[in-house]
Design an enzyme around this catalytic site. Structure first.
Site, PDB file in Angstrom:
ATOM      1  CD  GLU A   1      37.327  34.843  38.977  1.00 30.56           C
ATOM      2  OE1 GLU A   1      37.284  35.999  38.491  1.00 30.56           O
ATOM      3  OE2 GLU A   1      36.450  33.993  38.759  1.00 30.56           O
TER       4      GLU A   1
ATOM      5  CG  ASP B   1      37.767  43.416  32.715  1.00 35.38           C
ATOM      6  OD1 ASP B   1      36.993  42.597  33.227  1.00 35.38           O
ATOM      7  OD2 ASP B   1      38.947  43.161  32.417  1.00 35.38           O
TER       8      ASP B   1
END
Length: 279
Positions: free
Chosen positions: A50, A61
């Site tokens: 990824e 995140d």
């Protein structure tokens, strides 16, 4: 024709093991080092990669990936440069699946049709766009599928059986199960609870189910691999990058080897768990 993602999971099933999926942020800490890390990942044991598309407001995140985006953006990373990086990677690796992960805003600014065309041409296999729910599938998901790109959806601990069919409706490639309620890298998952959740999701789909958020060590990876088809590690990898930088935030001779060492440990953890091979 099977996609690279489908082929890679089929190989892992035939080998009787889960897949290791590693996340890196494009352009972190600089373009050349980022490409060197990317090229090193398959040899270190990554089955799928990824690549994070740097964004100023990565709401899902945690601090490690937020800081990696800041480093990349400070170094001039753009979505166009990220696609160029995939092209450069593909020049030497035609087999490892590459998934772009991030947020819709940079894609929207780039232009959806242009982005999908360029991503496909560059060698991208799939997309994970965390801020587009199923209700917005016409924005990007459906066009991506028509363009030949997998659209990978996230399921979470709060995705109940009533919501799950909508999440799975246009998902392809694999299902990404978020092991904790919270941001990336913020906690260690309850491995027994994760295994139960994965089994519940697998009752609704034939797609592989991979698990991420909170996996930091080879031991963690092994624990997740017992119940899942794949293990995703992101924050720990970008933290290995950060820890290798000099006082000015620049790459050192230790940067790429630090990532290789961690990925090797994670791969060993995943491969230590024998699963029934596919018939």
């Amino acid at each position: 024709m099977m996609s690279r993602i489908d082929r890679r999971f089929a190989v892992c099933r035939a080998e009787g093991r889960a897949a290791l999926v590693t996340f890196v942020t494009a352009g972190d800490p600089d373009a050349d080092t980022s490409l060197a890390i990317l090229k090193a990942l398959p040899g270190a044991g990554a089955d799928l990669i990824e690549i994070g598309m740097p964004f100023t407001d990565p709401m899902a995140d945690g601090p490690a990936i937020q800081l990696s985006s800041q480093r990349a953006l400070k170094g001039g990373q753009t979505l166009r440069k990220t696609l160029d990086m995939v092209r450069a990677f593909r020049a030497g690796d035609a087999d490892t699946p590459v998934i772009l992960m991030g947020y819709y805003n940079p894609i929207y600014v780039y232009g959806v049709e242009r982005f999908l065309s360029d991503a496909r041409e560059a060698g991208v296999d799939g997309l994970i766009v965390v801020d587009l729910p199923p209700e917005e599938d016409d924005e990007l998901c459906v066009p991506a599928l028509k363009a030949g790109l997998s659209f990978i959806r996230l399921a979470t601990p709060t995705t109940d059986d009533a919501r799950l069919p909508a999440v799975l409706a246009n998902t392809s490639g694999f299902v990404y199960y978020v092991s904790i309620t919270g941001i990336t890298g913020s906690a260690t998952p309850d491995f027994d609870a994760v295994a139960r959740s994965v089994a519940r999701i697998k009752a609704h789909t034939d797609l592989p189910v991979v698990v991420g958020f909170g996996v930091k060590t080879g031991e963690h990876a092994a624990a997740i691999a017992r119940g899942a088809d794949g293990v995703v590690v992101g924050s720990a990898v970008v933290e290995a990058v950060r820890a290798s930088l000099d006082g000015e935030g620049r790459a050192t001779a230790a940067t790429v080897p630090a990532v290789e060492k961690l990925v090797g440990e994670l791969a060993a953890g995943v491969r230590s768990v024998a699963k029934a091979p596919a018939a």
